[in-house]
Write a protein that holds these residues in place. Structure first.
Motif, mmCIF file in Angstrom:
data_model
loop_
_atom_site.group_PDB
_atom_site.id
_atom_site.type_symbol
_atom_site.label_atom_id
_atom_site.label_comp_id
_atom_site.label_asym_id
_atom_site.label_seq_id
_atom_site.Cartn_x
_atom_site.Cartn_y
_atom_site.Cartn_z
ATOM 1 N N LYS A 20 0.828 -1.151 -0.012
ATOM 2 C CA LYS A 20 0.028 0.083 -0.011
ATOM 3 C C LYS A 20 0.938 1.369 0.093
ATOM 4 C CE LYS A 20 -3.716 2.709 2.401
ATOM 5 N NZ LYS A 20 -4.483 2.568 3.740
ATOM 6 N N GLU A 21 1.827 1.364 0.910
ATOM 7 C CA GLU A 21 2.878 2.265 0.720
ATOM 8 C C GLU A 21 3.428 2.559 -0.477
ATOM 9 O OE1 GLU A 21 5.635 1.607 4.069
ATOM 10 O OE2 GLU A 21 4.113 2.027 5.598
ATOM 11 N N ARG A 22 3.835 1.603 -1.225
ATOM 12 C CA ARG A 22 4.635 1.813 -2.494
ATOM 13 C C ARG A 22 3.683 2.153 -3.486
ATOM 14 N NH1 ARG A 22 8.067 3.900 -5.350
ATOM 15 N NH2 ARG A 22 8.643 2.989 -7.066
ATOM 16 N N ALA A 23 2.342 1.732 -3.422
ATOM 17 C CA ALA A 23 1.449 2.170 -4.393
ATOM 18 C C ALA A 23 1.110 3.562 -4.308
ATOM 19 C CB ALA A 23 0.050 1.330 -4.227
ATOM 20 N N ILE A 26 4.055 5.555 -5.659
ATOM 21 C CA ILE A 26 4.134 5.557 -7.406
ATOM 22 C C ILE A 26 2.765 6.425 -7.671
ATOM 23 C CG2 ILE A 26 3.566 4.081 -9.346
ATOM 24 C CD1 ILE A 26 4.831 1.874 -7.953
ATOM 25 N N TYR A 27 1.546 6.632 -6.858
ATOM 26 C CA TYR A 27 0.646 7.335 -7.355
ATOM 27 C C TYR A 27 0.974 8.747 -7.386
ATOM 28 C CZ TYR A 27 -3.790 9.850 -7.252
ATOM 29 O OH TYR A 27 -4.684 10.843 -7.528
ATOM 30 N N ALA A 28 1.834 8.925 -6.183
ATOM 31 C CA ALA A 28 2.111 10.584 -5.858
ATOM 32 C C ALA A 28 3.260 10.864 -7.035
ATOM 33 C CB ALA A 28 2.846 10.686 -4.571
ATOM 34 N N GLU A 29 4.042 10.058 -7.460
ATOM 35 C CA GLU A 29 5.209 10.149 -8.683
ATOM 36 C C GLU A 29 4.014 10.269 -9.843
ATOM 37 O OE1 GLU A 29 7.626 6.773 -8.697
ATOM 38 O OE2 GLU A 29 8.584 7.208 -6.685
ATOM 39 N N ILE A 70 -2.720 -7.021 -1.538
ATOM 40 C CA ILE A 70 -1.227 -7.013 -1.915
ATOM 41 C C ILE A 70 -1.214 -6.801 -3.436
ATOM 42 C CG2 ILE A 70 -0.515 -8.458 0.048
ATOM 43 C CD1 ILE A 70 0.093 -10.637 -2.187
ATOM 44 N N LYS A 71 -2.065 -6.128 -3.997
ATOM 45 C CA LYS A 71 -2.051 -5.642 -5.605
ATOM 46 C C LYS A 71 -2.770 -4.455 -5.752
ATOM 47 C CE LYS A 71 -2.016 -7.821 -10.097
ATOM 48 N NZ LYS A 71 -2.491 -8.947 -10.767
ATOM 49 N N TYR A 72 -2.034 -3.704 -6.477
ATOM 50 C CA TYR A 72 -2.648 -2.227 -6.846
ATOM 51 C C TYR A 72 -2.447 -1.911 -8.360
ATOM 52 C CZ TYR A 72 -3.402 -0.973 -2.057
ATOM 53 O OH TYR A 72 -3.787 -0.565 -0.866
ATOM 54 N N GLU A 73 -3.151 -1.418 -8.984
ATOM 55 C CA GLU A 73 -3.037 -0.664 -10.390
ATOM 56 C C GLU A 73 -2.865 0.576 -10.203
ATOM 57 O OE1 GLU A 73 -5.076 -1.408 -14.660
ATOM 58 O OE2 GLU A 73 -6.577 -0.797 -13.151
ATOM 59 N N VAL A 74 -1.699 1.301 -10.536
ATOM 60 C CA VAL A 74 -1.420 2.457 -10.574
ATOM 61 C C VAL A 74 -0.899 3.053 -12.007
ATOM 62 C CG1 VAL A 74 -0.076 4.440 -9.201
ATOM 63 C CG2 VAL A 74 -0.813 2.004 -8.316
#
Length: 128
Positions: A20-23, A26-29, A70-74
């Motif tokens: 979640k933190e990494r998603a 990446i979203y902020a990026e 444990i899976k996001y689409e960004v």
């Protein structure tokens, strides 16, 4: 509860939190990237003979969807119908392609710079 089950549950929670933190990162990026790709395009050429419409300021729409624990689409969705109202006789679709894919400033090709889509594709290529 035995130790194996407790450890497994704890590891799953840690993994969920890290994903979640990494998603979120990446979203902020993606938010920054969409803004930067368009701003970089505009900054590459300062027009003298026409008034800039800034109609491409909002074509990059970052998104984030949780698919599982444990899976996001960004990513960035490029909204083609947003940049409208151009005076070119070939229409808004022609202008959109010229700006986003070819990096053309003005439909008379007065200047060419790095296309915003190239900047966006280069960013996502690092995840392949």
């Amino acid at each position: 509860m035995n130790l194996d089950v407790a450890l497994k549950k704890r590891l799953e929670k840690v993994l969920e939190k890290k994903v979640k933190e990494r998603a979120e990162e990446i979203y902020a990026e993606c938010v920054d990237l969409g803004d930067m790709a368009i701003a970089q395009f505009y900054a590459a050429y300062s027009p003298i003979h026409y008034k800039r419409m800034h109609s491409f300021d909002y074509v990059c729409s970052p998104f984030k969807h949780k698919l599982s624990s444990i899976k996001y689409e960004v990513g960035i969705r490029v909204l083609e119908g947003v940049a409208v109202g151009h005076k070119d006789k070939l229409g808004d679709e022609y202008v959109f392609h010229g700006v986003m894919e070819l990096g053309i400033h003005g439909t008379s090709s007065v200047a060419v710079s790095t296309p915003p889509m190239e900047v966006i594709r280069d960013y996502f290529a690092k995840f392949d």
